[in-house]
Motif scaffolding. Sequence first.
Motif, PDB file in Angstrom:
ATOM      1  N   ALA A  58       6.352  -0.981 -44.093  1.00 40.26           N
ATOM      2  CA  ALA A  58       6.560  -2.028 -43.093  1.00 40.26           C
ATOM      3  C   ALA A  58       6.196  -3.402 -43.647  1.00 40.26           C
ATOM      4  CB  ALA A  58       5.735  -1.718 -41.838  1.00 40.26           C
ATOM      5  N   ARG A  92       8.780  -6.512 -44.069  1.00 47.94           N
ATOM      6  CA  ARG A  92       8.515  -7.785 -43.389  1.00 47.94           C
ATOM      7  C   ARG A  92       8.488  -8.941 -44.395  1.00 47.94           C
ATOM      8  NH1 ARG A  92       9.667  -9.992 -40.184  1.00 47.94           N
ATOM      9  NH2 ARG A  92       7.847 -11.206 -39.566  1.00 47.94           N
ATOM     10  N   SER A 118      13.289  -7.323 -39.711  1.00 50.87           N
ATOM     11  CA  SER A 118      12.651  -7.075 -38.426  1.00 50.87           C
ATOM     12  C   SER A 118      12.260  -5.602 -38.387  1.00 50.87           C
ATOM     13  CB  SER A 118      13.626  -7.393 -37.286  1.00 50.87           C
ATOM     14  OG  SER A 118      13.074  -7.039 -36.040  1.00 50.87           O
ATOM     15  N   VAL A 119      10.965  -5.326 -38.160  1.00 53.80           N
ATOM     16  CA  VAL A 119      10.443  -3.963 -38.315  1.00 53.80           C
ATOM     17  C   VAL A 119       9.693  -3.527 -37.065  1.00 53.80           C
ATOM     18  CG1 VAL A 119       8.983  -2.435 -39.715  1.00 53.80           C
ATOM     19  CG2 VAL A 119      10.173  -4.361 -40.801  1.00 53.80           C
ATOM     20  N   THR A 120       9.930  -2.295 -36.660  1.00 45.64           N
ATOM     21  CA  THR A 120       9.142  -1.638 -35.627  1.00 45.64           C
ATOM     22  C   THR A 120       8.553  -0.371 -36.229  1.00 45.64           C
ATOM     23  OG1 THR A 120      10.547  -2.465 -33.844  1.00 45.64           O
ATOM     24  CG2 THR A 120       9.173  -0.533 -33.358  1.00 45.64           C
ATOM     25  N   LEU A 165      -0.268  -6.478 -42.163  1.00 45.71           N
ATOM     26  CA  LEU A 165       0.915  -6.421 -41.307  1.00 45.71           C
ATOM     27  C   LEU A 165       0.779  -7.380 -40.130  1.00 45.71           C
ATOM     28  CD1 LEU A 165       3.607  -4.905 -41.083  1.00 45.71           C
ATOM     29  CD2 LEU A 165       2.449  -3.196 -39.674  1.00 45.71           C
ATOM     30  N   THR A 183       5.542  -7.440 -35.896  1.00 46.10           N
ATOM     31  CA  THR A 183       5.744  -6.031 -36.216  1.00 46.10           C
ATOM     32  C   THR A 183       4.985  -5.169 -35.221  1.00 46.10           C
ATOM     33  OG1 THR A 183       5.893  -6.608 -38.561  1.00 46.10           O
ATOM     34  CG2 THR A 183       5.633  -4.272 -38.023  1.00 46.10           C
TER      35      THR A 183
END
Length: 353
Positions: free
Chosen positions: A26, A30, A35-37, A123, A129
């Motif tokens: 992640a 980023r 775009s990260v979930t 993060l 995130t």
Amino acid sequence: MHASTTASTPGTAVVVGAGVGGLATAIGLRRAGWSVTVLERRTAPECYGTAFGIHPTAQAALDRLGLGEALRARAVPYRDAQIRRPDGTVLAALPLDRIERKAGRPELLVSRPHLIDALLDALDRLGGTPIAYGRRLTDPEGLDADLVIGADGIHSAVRTACFGTRSTVRTLGTVAWIGIADFETGVYGETWGAGRFFGMTPVEPGRTNWYATVPGATTADELRAAFADWHDPVPRVLAGTDPATWIRYEMRHLHPALPAFTDGRRTALVGDAAHAMTPNLGQGACTALLDAESLTRAVAARGRTALPAALRAYDGERRRAAQRVALASRSLHRFMTARRPALRDALVGLLPG
């Protein structure tokens, strides 16, 4: 000009799993503008565990992810460790000095909670995130994202969705115990007996990480009894550690090896989801970090519109390398736990000091 535009085109990603490999992936995505979930089946961050060994190659991967300084702030160097017999006789030195000379930096040991905290902090600093805790994934194909990362461990739902059950979890019939004693022993390395072993490493000032296996031992009293006549400080470490803090787990690995770490389209596996291995080489966290850095570097270089090429590059760089480590770790487990150790000890004694 077109290639440059393609490489600079980020997309959307879902990372399944908030362990070391998932969080590092992640972070890499980023940093590349994606775009990260993150989805995590546990209801809170993983704040348990003892020590991770971080090899210089994995340290370099953390440097490329911008995480090297955070690691070194909480890690301790691992030097001067030996392989011993239960009576304390030294059979060989672990090759830590050769690793340091070759890499220009020592092997490091870091508390697992400290590493997870460092990854979560990094993060958070990148922003945007979300980590969705308490999300057990049932349908990876239904995820709305350009890229799906399976970092969901040895029982990976993402792996099953991609490859079915062709590669499954296998047990070794061996139970491992790990813990941390609240004093420094100054005696580090591993002691190999008949069918059992005991290891000690530094983890942070004033504490010692230990790990052990004994066939058939199911209670703390049985474990202590199994090592009662071993060299100092083994019995003292076990006597001085509260059994309520010990972690007991069955040693497992993934077998047979997967034919690929990706589906060639939009899904990739990292860490234990791709190549869960026995802990004998202490390379589980290292391989997960190397996977994460390799994958995110390939994706960043090619962008959303060239994901298949990025996934091929990742698979080509990491699959065989990680699977070789997994095989070596499994082979070392068999060697370490030999029931008739005379030949094994003689072979170890031939190693360079």
